[in-house]
Write a protein that holds these residues in place. Structure first.
Motif, mmCIF file in Angstrom:
data_model
loop_
_atom_site.group_PDB
_atom_site.id
_atom_site.type_symbol
_atom_site.label_atom_id
_atom_site.label_comp_id
_atom_site.label_asym_id
_atom_site.label_seq_id
_atom_site.Cartn_x
_atom_site.Cartn_y
_atom_site.Cartn_z
ATOM 1 N N UNK A 196 44.284 121.202 -65.860
ATOM 2 C CA UNK A 196 44.784 121.592 -63.946
ATOM 3 C C UNK A 196 44.184 120.377 -62.912
ATOM 4 N N UNK A 197 43.278 119.895 -62.888
ATOM 5 C CA UNK A 197 43.192 118.862 -61.778
ATOM 6 C C UNK A 197 44.229 118.258 -61.646
ATOM 7 N N UNK A 198 44.542 117.746 -62.796
ATOM 8 C CA UNK A 198 45.542 116.153 -62.528
ATOM 9 C C UNK A 198 46.902 116.908 -61.987
ATOM 10 N N UNK A 199 47.603 118.646 -62.300
ATOM 11 C CA UNK A 199 48.748 118.690 -62.210
ATOM 12 C C UNK A 199 48.384 119.462 -60.660
ATOM 13 N N UNK A 200 47.195 119.961 -60.079
ATOM 14 C CA UNK A 200 47.074 120.109 -58.761
ATOM 15 C C UNK A 200 46.402 119.095 -57.730
#
Length: 323
Positions: A196-200
């Protein structure tokens, strides 16, 4: 706890819960100490004790309650023998409330209990906590007196009723909202995983460059929701990162975003559209089902999400040919 998560929407409910808690606590102290009064009677009895004979209207205005509520409470106090109604010698059409001898005697005996209540509240809340609470109550009462809350609510409703909800594609200026809106629901229900952190944090790299799309719902210029269409493989897409600001739930933003993502999937000639979710998100799952997503018997093989225990595949209803 659930009510705190609703913020302004549950303000009345939380205040009532606190009010009931303090009423019940003081009533228990009264009963234990043998006092023949109830905590809800206190404002009227105390006002009459300090100000003497007066009208229901004066009491109501002084303690911030309606005329009807004070009149009904006065009836209970009369039945309890603590208050009497006397004819107003200046206006025979109205009556005046006054303490009876029994009422004055009962209140005079409450001194030690009231001191104990004051001290107990200070010990329970702490001096600073109590001072902060009393200051907040005073500020709230003053603000409501100056700006009635009903008028403010109706004015905001009128603005929202005339505002248009639009769905717009990704733009660099909207990047921060993609993270904000998704972090809100992830932190509330689960946690932000590494994927999530990478994509967001970099949606252009992880969503747009591989061939996906991002949509935002905007109401009267304010970004209130988002979702992503991820390009998994040729013809295969994933509906992901659907999030709507909790303060704007129930305004149709989620359905508009979902419709936009599905429309984009069809526009691209997609063959398969799926999503992964969690069984705790009942409202979202119902919305997906109504849009044509069908629950699968097991989680998606090779799922990247720890929280995913739901796998759904889009299967639109096929219209039969006309005869």
């Amino acid at each position: 706890m659930y009510l705190p998560s609703l913020a302004q929407l549950a303000l009345g409910s939380r205040l009532k819960s606190l009010s009931d808690h303090f009423y019940a606590a003081v009533d228990e102290v009264y009963r234990t100490c043998g006092a023949g009064v109830e905590s809800r009677w206190f404002p009227v009895l105390r006002f009459l004790w300090e100000n003497g004979e007066t009208t229901v209207s004066d009491v109501a205005q002084a303690i911030g309650q309606t005329h009807s509520a004070v009149s009904q409470l006065a009836d209970k106090l009369v039945d309890a023998g603590l208050v009497c109604r006397n004819k107003d010698i200046l206006d025979g059409r109205r009556s005046l409330l006054a303490l009876t001898d029994q009422g004055r005697s009962s209140l005079a005996a409450l001194g030690p209990i009231w001191v104990a209540v004051r001290r107990g509240i200070v010990k329970s809340l702490g001096e600073q906590g109590l001072e902060t609470l009393l200051d907040a109550l005073a500020a709230t009462e003053a603000a409501l007196q100056e700006r009635p809350v009903v008028d403010a609510m109706l004015a905001e409703h009128a603005v929202l009723a005339s505002a248009s909800l639009e769905v717009v594609p990704y733009a660099p200026a909207l990047k921060e909202h993609f993270y904000r809106l998704n972090a809100q629901w992830l932190e509330r229900h689960f946690r932000i995983e590494d994927i999530d952190r990478e994509m967001l944090g970099d949606p252009e790299r992880y969503v747009l460059t591989p061939g996906g799309a991002i949509f935002f719902a905007r109401l009267d210029g304010e970004v209130i929701g988002t979702c992503a269409l991820l390009h998994e493989s040729p013809g295969v897409y994933e509906l992901s990162k659907m999030g709507v600001d909790e303060t704007f739930r129930g305004m149709g933003a989620g359905r508009r975003l979902l419709a936009a993502a599905i429309a984009e999937f069809h526009r691209r000639g997609g063959k398969e559209l799926f999503l992964e979710s969690n069984s705790r998100l009942k409202t979202a799952l119902r919305m997906y089902e109504q849009a044509g997503f069908v629950m699968q018997p097991a989680v998606r093989p090779g799922s990247h999400y720890e929280r995913a225990d739901v796998y759904m595949v889009y299967q639109p209803v096929q219209q039969g040919a006309g005869g």
